[in-house]
Design a protein around this motif. Structure first.
Motif, PDB file in Angstrom:
ATOM      1  N   PRO A   1     -29.852  -5.180  39.807  1.00 13.92           N
ATOM      2  CA  PRO A   1     -28.376  -4.904  38.923  1.00 13.92           C
ATOM      3  C   PRO A   1     -28.445  -5.839  37.758  1.00 13.92           C
ATOM      4  O   PRO A   1     -27.711  -5.445  36.847  1.00 13.92           O
ATOM      5  CB  PRO A   1     -27.681  -5.235  40.264  1.00 13.92           C
ATOM      6  CG  PRO A   1     -28.130  -5.384  41.447  1.00 13.92           C
ATOM      7  CD  PRO A   1     -29.457  -5.504  41.203  1.00 13.92           C
ATOM      8  N   ASN A   2     -28.975  -7.123  37.718  1.00 20.95           N
ATOM      9  CA  ASN A   2     -28.754  -7.817  36.534  1.00 20.95           C
ATOM     10  C   ASN A   2     -30.130  -7.729  35.670  1.00 20.95           C
ATOM     11  O   ASN A   2     -30.159  -8.689  34.788  1.00 20.95           O
ATOM     12  CB  ASN A   2     -28.626  -9.343  37.081  1.00 20.95           C
ATOM     13  CG  ASN A   2     -29.839 -10.004  37.637  1.00 20.95           C
ATOM     14  OD1 ASN A   2     -30.490  -9.125  38.361  1.00 20.95           O
ATOM     15  ND2 ASN A   2     -30.203 -11.156  37.407  1.00 20.95           N
ATOM     16  N   GLU A   3     -30.771  -6.812  35.915  1.00 23.38           N
ATOM     17  CA  GLU A   3     -32.018  -6.672  34.935  1.00 23.38           C
ATOM     18  C   GLU A   3     -31.874  -5.752  33.859  1.00 23.38           C
ATOM     19  O   GLU A   3     -31.326  -4.471  34.022  1.00 23.38           O
ATOM     20  CB  GLU A   3     -33.318  -6.157  35.858  1.00 23.38           C
ATOM     21  CG  GLU A   3     -34.494  -6.540  35.504  1.00 23.38           C
ATOM     22  CD  GLU A   3     -35.761  -6.137  36.447  1.00 23.38           C
ATOM     23  OE1 GLU A   3     -35.348  -5.822  37.823  1.00 23.38           O
ATOM     24  OE2 GLU A   3     -36.887  -6.164  36.236  1.00 23.38           O
ATOM     25  N   THR A   4     -32.375  -5.944  32.836  1.00 29.45           N
ATOM     26  CA  THR A   4     -32.372  -5.092  31.527  1.00 29.45           C
ATOM     27  C   THR A   4     -33.812  -5.102  31.238  1.00 29.45           C
ATOM     28  O   THR A   4     -34.783  -5.609  31.143  1.00 29.45           O
ATOM     29  CB  THR A   4     -31.575  -5.756  30.415  1.00 29.45           C
ATOM     30  OG1 THR A   4     -32.210  -7.167  30.160  1.00 29.45           O
ATOM     31  CG2 THR A   4     -30.205  -6.103  30.486  1.00 29.45           C
ATOM     32  N   LEU A   5     -33.916  -3.869  30.971  1.00 31.72           N
ATOM     33  CA  LEU A   5     -35.312  -3.390  30.768  1.00 31.72           C
ATOM     34  C   LEU A   5     -36.020  -3.608  29.341  1.00 31.72           C
ATOM     35  O   LEU A   5     -35.280  -3.551  28.424  1.00 31.72           O
ATOM     36  CB  LEU A   5     -35.544  -1.813  31.035  1.00 31.72           C
ATOM     37  CG  LEU A   5     -35.491  -1.286  32.396  1.00 31.72           C
ATOM     38  CD1 LEU A   5     -35.676   0.257  32.926  1.00 31.72           C
ATOM     39  CD2 LEU A   5     -36.078  -2.177  33.663  1.00 31.72           C
ATOM     40  N   PRO A   6     -37.130  -4.048  29.385  1.00 28.12           N
ATOM     41  CA  PRO A   6     -37.787  -4.817  27.877  1.00 28.12           C
ATOM     42  C   PRO A   6     -38.297  -3.679  26.809  1.00 28.12           C
ATOM     43  O   PRO A   6     -38.136  -4.054  25.928  1.00 28.12           O
ATOM     44  CB  PRO A   6     -39.088  -5.487  28.490  1.00 28.12           C
ATOM     45  CG  PRO A   6     -39.487  -4.813  29.645  1.00 28.12           C
ATOM     46  CD  PRO A   6     -38.216  -4.081  30.303  1.00 28.12           C
TER      47      PRO A   6
ATOM     48  N   GLY B   1     -28.011  -6.738  26.301  1.00 21.64           N
ATOM     49  CA  GLY B   1     -28.107  -5.475  26.967  1.00 21.64           C
ATOM     50  C   GLY B   1     -28.267  -4.293  26.155  1.00 21.64           C
ATOM     51  O   GLY B   1     -27.970  -4.706  24.873  1.00 21.64           O
ATOM     52  N   GLN B   2     -28.319  -3.232  26.533  1.00 22.03           N
ATOM     53  CA  GLN B   2     -28.421  -1.948  25.726  1.00 22.03           C
ATOM     54  C   GLN B   2     -27.758  -1.049  26.420  1.00 22.03           C
ATOM     55  O   GLN B   2     -27.612  -0.734  27.497  1.00 22.03           O
ATOM     56  CB  GLN B   2     -30.068  -1.444  25.365  1.00 22.03           C
ATOM     57  CG  GLN B   2     -30.030  -0.664  24.316  1.00 22.03           C
ATOM     58  CD  GLN B   2     -31.726  -0.148  24.252  1.00 22.03           C
ATOM     59  OE1 GLN B   2     -32.137   0.352  25.416  1.00 22.03           O
ATOM     60  NE2 GLN B   2     -32.098  -0.028  23.097  1.00 22.03           N
TER      61      GLN B   2
END
Ligand SMILES: Cc1cc2nc3c(=O)[nH]c(=O)nc-3n(C[C@H](O)[C@H](O)[C@H](O)COP(=O)(O)OP(=O)(O)OC[C@H]3O[C@@H](n4cnc5c(N)ncnc54)[C@H](O)[C@@H]3O)c2cc1C
Length: 814
Positions: A421-426, A448-449
């Protein structure tokens, strides 16, 4: 490998007119044809350039399951699987269905936690999932070595089918309702007439159709180009193996269940007397980046087993019999992915009567649901459930073909990789940035995006410190976010507002149109209101802030992600004399919040911003920090606050002025996580979470903003909901837990699911774990207690009657 059913073209001549022309006879196009005809649009025609199934559909592995990251997609997957008997009976064509049931296997704690969350979702969705022990796992599938697994979740609705037979069954079932399909009939051109209809050219003639649907699958991009559309989808190479006969399987006595092992990144099922084993390798191979050749037919690609060797090794370890089995077939076939792995369907924003259903990467799990949704949307004007996770409008013009390739590849690679849930994809980052990007990153902003635009999630102590440790539990941003919340509640903070949508409505008929389109009150010049926007059926389609900048000049602020969807919605009814412009990209800005925000603002503007000079919900065009702005006195944090919108080229100047003037007031920047925490303790819903088309205004508590004295879109349905009462209500909860909710957890009473969580987290100022949830109306009263299932454990929760912070809004209105 499933056999390809060949069938010649129908003898009938191509009609010159049709209600709808579907381009593409894969499983998706055929399912849409079936659903349209079944629901009454019999004058539907499907064109296939070759035989049906001539794209990716014929070589699919044919495995079917219900689990998806989005609950409504799961629902539609369940619907799809439930449909197969019906189309088989209607068409008389076998779909080769084996409802074996299947396992989801967790070989570490992370995946066990993931499955606990899925199990919780399944409770309120009515899906049949249950935990089974390692012993049962081995009994149901003796080839699996259970010692590798922490847990196994069993789903009755999993199985496999014959992909080619299924596609034909859809097409033939459609024919029983009067629809037609034409094979060896490529669409070579799509041209729109002035009346909005489409001429679809084929070598056999031209069909004029009211609607056209792009179901081009592997050729979705090329079919899109014919209509001037660039779709950010990308075909990807994908492997699976089929083994020779395995004696244990031949002698087992019944068909083995199918399964997914997430950590090993493999899926498997029985194929004849052998096994089929597929994998999503960690380095995906995009296929034909420049475009899919028209002469690509019923072909496969050269297998590259070295590329998937490490996955196969894991598979052989966990299903040891495979290591000794001979490989009968190694399949490498392309299929099309979208940037987030979900389909892209619906009416294309900015176009008239042009629809698409592309990027459907699990067509045999999702094709039925896509067909149902498309038919509802086309015939009824709206789908019966919220399909935002599949809506083509979630990708705007910023989603370029190159970006699509990068993100679709990332998504392929992450098909069985956990996203926390706290991950933003690179990948695909910095697609859109504001002028403050470098400045905020330098201050420790963790980005974030959303809708392709970078925005700050939280601020670390500096750039080196701005990293995440992915987890389901409270993450390392917790204390940083706490400090940001304190700054806003006690002093003054600023957050960028570039990612809010801004729609400008002008013209002599603007007020009348807004009055009809919005359910709430339309403000007088210089004032603002919050209003729900509803569909004809009374579903929530927007929560918009309307600012009246002049009698014929309005600015609407809403969800940034929905900006194209809202533009599409407005375009349907916009009359002569009223103009709409999506000016989101032309207005960036900063929102100030906190008890000291007025002091700060008064230092950088000549405008009278005293309590009397600028009241709560006042708006005006003026100057702040030396630059021209639209200034709104409003806030989503629940504090005294102002939103200051300027043209992008003025943003740095505005930011500098704010930082300088706020230095002695303790001004600090804050991010989206703090904002979400602050709004939670006010009990305010957010678009996409609490507010979406699954709910009506009465369920969501948005009815308080409705002007019942006027006529508005969705009024009849909303009045009925008000008068007859609703079965569920939105509530705010305080939960006794150390691990906060994220999304979609089940709300339980006496072991029964009575609702589910729409969002939540830690409310830093009040120091409580909180959430919002839709629950059965009888449980919505203040003080009601129930359990919320968080990572498999039941946590006590209590419904709040009033906001836990500033219950009467005195601070915000100060
Ligand atoms: C190796 C592999 C394994 C898979 N395993 C599974 C699985 O286990 N489960 C699952 O659910 N999914 C699986 N899939 C995915 C599945 O195959 C796809 O999701 C599905 O086939 C997509 O269907 P579609 O109709 O969108 O596209 P396609 O099948 O590509 O169909 C598009 C059709 O449009 C036609 N067309 C294109 N342009 C034109 C034109 N101009 N005029 C007329 N016709 C045109 C094409 O000829 C084609 O027939 C797998 C895919 C692969 C490659």
């Amino acid at each position: 490998m499933p056999e390809v059913v060949k069938e010649g073209a129908q003898n009938k001549a191509l009609p010159s007119h049709a209600k709808v022309v579907i381009i593409g006879g894969g499983v998706v196009g055929c399912s849409i044809l079936f659903h349209l005809a079944k629901f009454g649009w019999k004058d539907a025609v499907l064109l296939e350039r070759d035989e049906l199934t001539s794209g990716s559909s014929w070589h699919a592995a044919g495995q079917i399951h219900t689990i998806s990251s989005d609950p409504n997609i799961s629902r539609l997957q369940s619907y799809t699987i439930g449909l197969y008997k019906e189309i088989e009976e209607l068409s008389g064509h076998s779909v080769g269905l084996h409802m074996t049931g299947g396992f989801y296997l967790a070989s570490n704690k992370t995946w066990h936690d993931y499955l606990k969350r899925e199990r919780s979702k399944a409770r309120y969705m009515g899906l049949h999932q249950e935990w089974i022990s390692p012993k049962e796992l081995a009994e149901r599938h003796p080839l699996i070595d259970p010692k590798h697994y922490y847990a196994a979740l069993w789903d009755d609705q999993d199985g496999d089918l014959d992909p080619s037979g299924t596609t034909y069954a859809f097409a033939k079932a459609a024919r029983t309702f009067g629809a037609q399909y034409f094979t060896h009939t490529p669409a070579t051109k799509t041209e729109q007439r002035a009346d909005g209809t489409w001429d679809v050219t084929t070598p056999k003639g031209v069909i004029n159709a009211e609607h056209v649907v792009n179901c081009g699958g592997l050729w979705a991009r090329e079919v899109g180009h014919m209509g001037g559309l660039n779709l950010p989808v990308q075909p990807m190479e994908h492997h699976y193996l089929i083994t020779e006969k395995i004696d244990e399987i031949a002698n087992f006595g019944s068909r083995l269940p199918c399964g997914i092992d997430y950590e090993a990144n493999i899926y498997f099922r029985q194929e004849r007397e052998g096994m089929l084993l597929g994998t999503y390798e960690p380095v995906g191979v995009p296929w034909k980046v420049g475009g899919t050749p028209w002469d690509f037919g019923h072909e496969l690609l050269q297998p590259n087993l070295d590329h998937i060797a490490d996955r196969l090794e894991l598979g052989f370890e966990r299903i040891p019999a495979l290591a000794n089995a001979g490989i009968k077939d190694a399949i490498n076939g392309p299929f099309t992915f979208g940037p987030d792995g979900n389909p892209m369907i619906g009416p294309v924003p900015g176009m008239t009567n042009y629809w698409c259903a592309v990027g459907v990467m699990a067509g045999f799990c999702q094709g039925g649901g896509v067909g149902l949704t498309m038919a509802e949307w086309m015939i009824d004007g709206e789908p019966s459930i919220d399909v935002w996770a599949m809506d083509v409008a979630r990708f705007g013009k910023w989603a370029t073909p190159d970006w699509g390739t990068v993100k679709s590849t990332e998504n392929y690679e992450r098909r069985f990789v956990m996203t926390f849930p706290n991950e933003t994809l690179p990948k695909g980052r910095k697609q859109q940035t504001t002028a403050l990007y470098d400045r905020l990153v330098a201050k420790g902003g963790r980005m974030g995006q959303a809708f392709g635009l970078e925005h700050v999630l939280w601020f670390a102590d500096g750039p080196e410190d701005a990293h995440e440790e992915p987890t389901f539990e409270r993450n390392r941003s917790h204390e940083y976010v706490a400090a940001e919340c304190a700054a806003v509640r006690e002093g003054v903070g600023g957050i960028e507002v570039a990612n809010f949508a801004k729609h400008v409505i002008k013209g002599s008929g603007a007020r009348a149109w807004l009055n009809k389109t919005m359910a709430g009150f339309i403000p007088k010049p210089g004032r603002m209101t919050l209003t729900p926007m509803l569909t004809e059926k009374g579903r929530l389609y927007g929560d918009l802030t309307v600012a009246c900048l002049g009698e014929e000049h309005f600015m609407l602020f809403g969800s940034g992600a929905m900006q194209d969807a809202h533009s599409r919605f407005f375009a349907k009814t916009l009359p002569e004399g009223v103009t709409h412009a999506n000016e989101t990209e032309s207005w960036h800005g900063i929102a100030l919040s906190g008890p000291k925000s007025r002091t700060l603002l008064s230092r950088i503007t000549r405008e009278d911003v005293s309590a009397e000079g600028m009241a709560f919900r006042d708006c005006r065009q003026t100057f702040v920090g030396d630059v021209p702005v639209v200034l709104n006195r409003i806030s989503f944090s629940g504090e005294l606050g102002y939103e200051i919108y300027c043209r992008p080229q003025y943003l740095i100047r505005l930011a500098e002025a704010i930082e300088e003037a706020g230095a002695d007031l303790g001004y600090r920047w804050y991010g989206n996580r703090a904002l979400m925490s602050l709004r939670l303790e006010k009990g305010w819903g957010a678009w996409g979470l609490e507010f979406r088309p699954d709910f009506n205004a009465v369920e969501a508590g948005m009815d308080v903003f409705i002007n019942w004295k006027k006529d508005f879109v969705g009024k009849a349905a909303t009045e009925a909901a008000r008068d007859q009462g609703v079965a569920r209500k939105l509530v705010t909860l305080v939960i006794d837990t150390e691990i906060d909710v994220t999304l979609d957890e089940a709300v339980m009473v006496d072991g029964e699911a009575v609702g589910y969580i729409t969002s939540g987290g830690y409310a830093h100022h009040v120091g409580k774990s909180m959430a919002m949830a839709y629950v059965a109306a009888e449980y919505a009263g203040a003080g009601t207690e129930f359990d919320v299932e968080i990572l498999g454990e039941m946590k006590r929760a209590e419904v709040q009657g009033v906001p836990v912070y500033d219950a009467n809004g005195a601070n915000m209105r100060a």
